[in-house]
Design a protein around this motif. Structure first.
Motif, PDB file in Angstrom:
ATOM      1  N   LYS A 156       0.829  -1.210   0.000  1.00  0.00           N
ATOM      2  CA  LYS A 156       0.000   0.000   0.000  1.00  0.00           C
ATOM      3  C   LYS A 156       0.865   1.262   0.000  1.00  0.00           C
ATOM      4  O   LYS A 156       0.525   2.277  -0.613  1.00  0.00           O
ATOM      5  N   TYR A 157       2.019   1.180   0.674  1.00  0.00           N
ATOM      6  CA  TYR A 157       2.908   2.340   0.780  1.00  0.00           C
ATOM      7  C   TYR A 157       4.217   2.157   0.011  1.00  0.00           C
ATOM      8  O   TYR A 157       5.060   3.057   0.012  1.00  0.00           O
ATOM      9  N   HIS A 158       4.379   1.017  -0.625  1.00  0.00           N
ATOM     10  CA  HIS A 158       5.667   0.678  -1.240  1.00  0.00           C
ATOM     11  C   HIS A 158       5.830   1.226  -2.646  1.00  0.00           C
ATOM     12  O   HIS A 158       6.961   1.456  -3.110  1.00  0.00           O
ATOM     13  N   LYS A 159       4.760   1.458  -3.359  1.00  0.00           N
ATOM     14  CA  LYS A 159       4.828   1.803  -4.782  1.00  0.00           C
ATOM     15  C   LYS A 159       5.734   2.991  -5.050  1.00  0.00           C
ATOM     16  O   LYS A 159       6.556   2.965  -5.968  1.00  0.00           O
ATOM     17  N   ASP A 160       5.602   4.041  -4.262  1.00  0.00           N
ATOM     18  CA  ASP A 160       6.364   5.270  -4.506  1.00  0.00           C
ATOM     19  C   ASP A 160       7.825   5.164  -4.092  1.00  0.00           C
ATOM     20  O   ASP A 160       8.626   6.047  -4.415  1.00  0.00           O
ATOM     21  N   VAL A 161       8.188   4.109  -3.382  1.00  0.00           N
ATOM     22  CA  VAL A 161       9.579   3.978  -2.908  1.00  0.00           C
ATOM     23  C   VAL A 161      10.196   2.654  -3.352  1.00  0.00           C
ATOM     24  O   VAL A 161      11.185   2.199  -2.768  1.00  0.00           O
ATOM     25  N   ALA A 162       9.622   2.048  -4.380  1.00  0.00           N
ATOM     26  CA  ALA A 162      10.068   0.711  -4.810  1.00  0.00           C
ATOM     27  C   ALA A 162      11.543   0.682  -5.180  1.00  0.00           C
ATOM     28  O   ALA A 162      12.229  -0.329  -4.945  1.00  0.00           O
ATOM     29  N   GLU A 163      12.045   1.774  -5.783  1.00  0.00           N
ATOM     30  CA  GLU A 163      13.448   1.813  -6.180  1.00  0.00           C
ATOM     31  C   GLU A 163      14.371   1.941  -4.972  1.00  0.00           C
ATOM     32  O   GLU A 163      15.490   1.433  -4.978  1.00  0.00           O
ATOM     33  N   LYS A 164      13.897   2.597  -3.927  1.00  0.00           N
ATOM     34  CA  LYS A 164      14.709   2.778  -2.727  1.00  0.00           C
ATOM     35  C   LYS A 164      14.674   1.561  -1.808  1.00  0.00           C
ATOM     36  O   LYS A 164      15.628   1.312  -1.061  1.00  0.00           O
ATOM     37  N   PHE A 165      13.556   0.816  -1.863  1.00  0.00           N
ATOM     38  CA  PHE A 165      13.376  -0.321  -0.963  1.00  0.00           C
ATOM     39  C   PHE A 165      12.908  -1.548  -1.752  1.00  0.00           C
ATOM     40  O   PHE A 165      11.707  -1.864  -1.758  1.00  0.00           O
ATOM     41  N   PRO A 166      13.816  -2.246  -2.437  1.00  0.00           N
ATOM     42  CA  PRO A 166      13.425  -3.488  -3.127  1.00  0.00           C
ATOM     43  C   PRO A 166      12.782  -4.461  -2.137  1.00  0.00           C
ATOM     44  O   PRO A 166      13.282  -4.656  -1.027  1.00  0.00           O
ATOM     45  N   LEU A 167      11.660  -5.062  -2.553  1.00  0.00           N
ATOM     46  CA  LEU A 167      10.861  -5.877  -1.636  1.00  0.00           C
ATOM     47  C   LEU A 167      11.046  -7.372  -1.922  1.00  0.00           C
ATOM     48  O   LEU A 167      10.938  -7.808  -3.067  1.00  0.00           O
ATOM     49  N   PHE A 168      11.316  -8.126  -0.864  1.00  0.00           N
ATOM     50  CA  PHE A 168      11.526  -9.567  -0.963  1.00  0.00           C
ATOM     51  C   PHE A 168      10.596 -10.296   0.008  1.00  0.00           C
ATOM     52  O   PHE A 168      10.268  -9.781   1.079  1.00  0.00           O
ATOM     53  N   VAL A 169      10.204 -11.494  -0.383  1.00  0.00           N
ATOM     54  CA  VAL A 169       9.600 -12.452   0.540  1.00  0.00           C
ATOM     55  C   VAL A 169      10.521 -13.660   0.561  1.00  0.00           C
ATOM     56  O   VAL A 169      10.861 -14.209  -0.493  1.00  0.00           O
ATOM     57  N   SER A 170      10.961 -14.040   1.746  1.00  0.00           N
ATOM     58  CA  SER A 170      11.795 -15.226   1.888  1.00  0.00           C
ATOM     59  C   SER A 170      10.969 -16.296   2.584  1.00  0.00           C
ATOM     60  O   SER A 170      10.556 -16.128   3.739  1.00  0.00           O
ATOM     61  N   GLU A 241       1.692  -5.318  10.087  1.00  0.00           N
ATOM     62  CA  GLU A 241       1.244  -4.203   9.266  1.00  0.00           C
ATOM     63  C   GLU A 241       2.157  -3.023   9.530  1.00  0.00           C
ATOM     64  O   GLU A 241       2.777  -2.930  10.602  1.00  0.00           O
ATOM     65  N   ILE A 242       2.247  -2.113   8.572  1.00  0.00           N
ATOM     66  CA  ILE A 242       3.159  -0.987   8.716  1.00  0.00           C
ATOM     67  C   ILE A 242       2.402   0.343   8.674  1.00  0.00           C
ATOM     68  O   ILE A 242       1.271   0.420   8.199  1.00  0.00           O
ATOM     69  N   SER A 243       3.066   1.399   9.158  1.00  0.00           N
ATOM     70  CA  SER A 243       2.479   2.738   9.203  1.00  0.00           C
ATOM     71  C   SER A 243       2.712   3.462   7.874  1.00  0.00           C
ATOM     72  O   SER A 243       3.561   3.053   7.073  1.00  0.00           O
ATOM     73  N   PRO A 244       2.001   4.581   7.633  1.00  0.00           N
ATOM     74  CA  PRO A 244       2.193   5.328   6.386  1.00  0.00           C
ATOM     75  C   PRO A 244       3.614   5.858   6.207  1.00  0.00           C
ATOM     76  O   PRO A 244       4.069   6.033   5.082  1.00  0.00           O
ATOM     77  N   ASP A 245       4.313   6.136   7.313  1.00  0.00           N
ATOM     78  CA  ASP A 245       5.664   6.699   7.215  1.00  0.00           C
ATOM     79  C   ASP A 245       6.751   5.674   7.513  1.00  0.00           C
ATOM     80  O   ASP A 245       7.890   6.033   7.833  1.00  0.00           O
ATOM     81  N   PHE A 246       6.418   4.403   7.395  1.00  0.00           N
ATOM     82  CA  PHE A 246       7.362   3.322   7.680  1.00  0.00           C
ATOM     83  C   PHE A 246       8.644   3.470   6.862  1.00  0.00           C
ATOM     84  O   PHE A 246       9.756   3.435   7.394  1.00  0.00           O
ATOM     85  N   PHE A 247       8.500   3.648   5.556  1.00  0.00           N
ATOM     86  CA  PHE A 247       9.672   3.701   4.679  1.00  0.00           C
ATOM     87  C   PHE A 247      10.458   4.994   4.883  1.00  0.00           C
ATOM     88  O   PHE A 247      11.699   4.978   4.900  1.00  0.00           O
ATOM     89  N   SER A 248       9.774   6.118   5.047  1.00  0.00           N
ATOM     90  CA  SER A 248      10.502   7.377   5.238  1.00  0.00           C
ATOM     91  C   SER A 248      11.214   7.394   6.587  1.00  0.00           C
ATOM     92  O   SER A 248      12.278   8.022   6.736  1.00  0.00           O
TER      93      SER A 248
END
Length: 471
Positions: A156-170, A241-248
């Protein structure tokens, strides 16, 4: 004889005129060829300027080179001396100059194409010069419903920061539903840990899941740090679950983790983050207690920990003084993660009493505008010490009464871990300790809010505030 001389003279002049004419024609053809060649690369340069502002300085350099070549070519028109000598100079110089200019233009054209290709590659990859802030990995096993809830929150919050935070599921194991869930999200990079030699418990009756989890963590972090060479990794469970400002939040605190060697990790979690104990979404603290549950570490720290990584109970192992080595963790007052994992390897330990009522931050704090240098140890300690020192000292027997009816911050001293647990029970915060450290404690001080804004400090009597290092 005079007649013969007159006949020979016109012949010589005619021959000289023809030779000169040929030379001039040849020169004109060379010039036209070079004009067409230069025009070709000039058009390509023009296209690059229009399509990419970042190329302009390089293209200006290329244009200057071409202009220099044009000037050199036109300088050949300046000639003196005998016609015969001039014809030879023009012809020979024209041939040599043609070859040199064609070679230079070929090189310049190649440079221009390479530059354009690099610019296009940068567009496609979207990577900054410094690379991603951190990889984010969600650790999963056999709970597809939990994983789906976590992924919905994160993406939900990852789209705008996808380049800064590559997402993995292990994924640990081969549960097909977990695999299908992970792969159903287009932004997810999937990793799978299949342990050829399943771990064995050290003692009879132990829960083997703790051994599998430790093995999976070591494998996944090795994949991200050593195989994919990420500088930092943020670790999440599949029940968060994460908050809206998790990535920032993690982006803003990453430089602290790099530069302050007294930090072990950055955490998004506060063990005493229940709604009744928190209020300020912008307040951050240092803590001697490693909280986990959404945390970031660096590659250099991983290289220190990996060789001695434990077979089980990795989080409690990381809380041991011998592994912390005096380092702290940055943690927020209001949590940036919420743990909904009532069912799991810990069998719901602490869930109803502490975890269920945790407040997940719902304010999108602009962390980019915040100066977080106060969290560096040399600056944080005087500020924190001042807050504690200004609080009114209250006897343990009157602590709750003063917290409920008094004004201002209060400070309650404890003389042993037994007394700390009594006070923690009275207020309703975590009573748990690891290696003699209460949860959230910093130099023996546990801080939480009471009724909105008031702070309560539970302080270790034997750890005087002025002994906290400030350098």
């Amino acid at each position: 004889m005079a007649d013969m001389a007159r006949l020979r003279c016109p012949w010589r002049v005619g021959a000289l005129s023809i030779g000169f004419s040929v030379a001039i024609i040849f020169f004109v053809l060379v010039e036209m060829h070079m004009f067409v060649t230069q025009q070709k690369y000039a058009n390509r340069a023009s296209f690059a300027v229009e399509s990419e502002e970042g190329c302009q300085r390089e293209l200006r350099k290329l244009g200057d080179k071409i202009l220099t070549q044009q000037t050199t070519l036109f300088e050949l028109k300046k000639f003196d001396g005998f016609w015969f000598v001039i014809c030879n100079i023009v012809v020979m110089s024209g041939v040599d100059e043609k070859a040199r200019l064609e070679e230079d233009n070929r090189v310049l054209g190649t440079e221009l194409e390479d530059f354009q290709n690099k610019e296009q590659l940068a567009k496609i990859s979207g990577s900054s010069k410094l690379g991603p802030v951190a990889a984010v990995v969600i650790m999963a096993c056999n709970r597809p419903d939990y994983l789906e809830r976590t992924l919905k929150s994160v993406t939900k919050y990852h789209k705008d920061v996808a380049e800064k935070f590559p997402l993995f599921v292990s994924q640990d194991g081969s549960n097909q539903d977990v695999m299908d869930t992970a792969r159903s999200f287009s932004s997810v990079n999937f990793l799978q840990h299949l342990d050829e030699n399943p771990p064995k418990t050290r003692n009879p009756g132990e829960i083997i899941a703790y051994y599998k989890i430790a093995s999976h963590y070591k494998w996944a972090l090795t994949q991200l740090f050593n195989k994919r060479d990420f500088r930092r990794v943020v670790i999440l469970g599949d029940d968060m679950e994460i908050s809206p400002d998790f990535f920032s939040y993690f982006e803003a605190t990453a430089p602290l983790l790099d530069t302050d060697k007294t930090l072990l990790a950055i955490s998004s979690w506060n063990d005493n983050g229940q709604e009744k104990f928190v209020s300020d979404p912008e307040q951050l603290y240092r803590s001697d207690f490693f909280p986990g549950l959404g945390w970031m570490l660096t590659k250099s720290t991983w290289e220190e920990l990996a060789p001695k990584w434990p077979n089980a109970y990795w989080d409690d192992w990381l809380r041991l003084k011998e592994n912390r080595k005096g380092r702290q963790v940055i943690r927020p007052e209001v949590c940036r993660t919420y743990n909904f994992g009532e069912q799991g390897s810990s069998l719901g330990q602490f869930y109803e009493q502490y975890l269920k009522s945790i407040k997940l931050n719902n304010v999108n704090v602009d962390w980019r505008s915040k100066d977080l240098n106060y969290l560096k140890k040399g600056q944080f300690n005087p500020i924190f010490n001042s807050l504690v020192s200004k609080a009114a000292i209250i006897p343990a027997s009157q602590a709750l009464t003063e917290a409920n009816y008094g004004e201002g911050d209060i400070r309650v001293q404890y003389y042993s871990l037994v007394e700390f647990k009594y006070l923690a029970h009275e207020f309703g915060i975590f009573e748990d300790t690891k290696d003699g450290i209460p949860r959230t404690a910093y130099n023996g001080v546990i801080v939480f809010r009471w009724k909105g804004q008031k702070r309560v400090f539970l302080t270790d009597f034997f750890q005087q505030l002025d002994t906290i290092e400030t350098l």
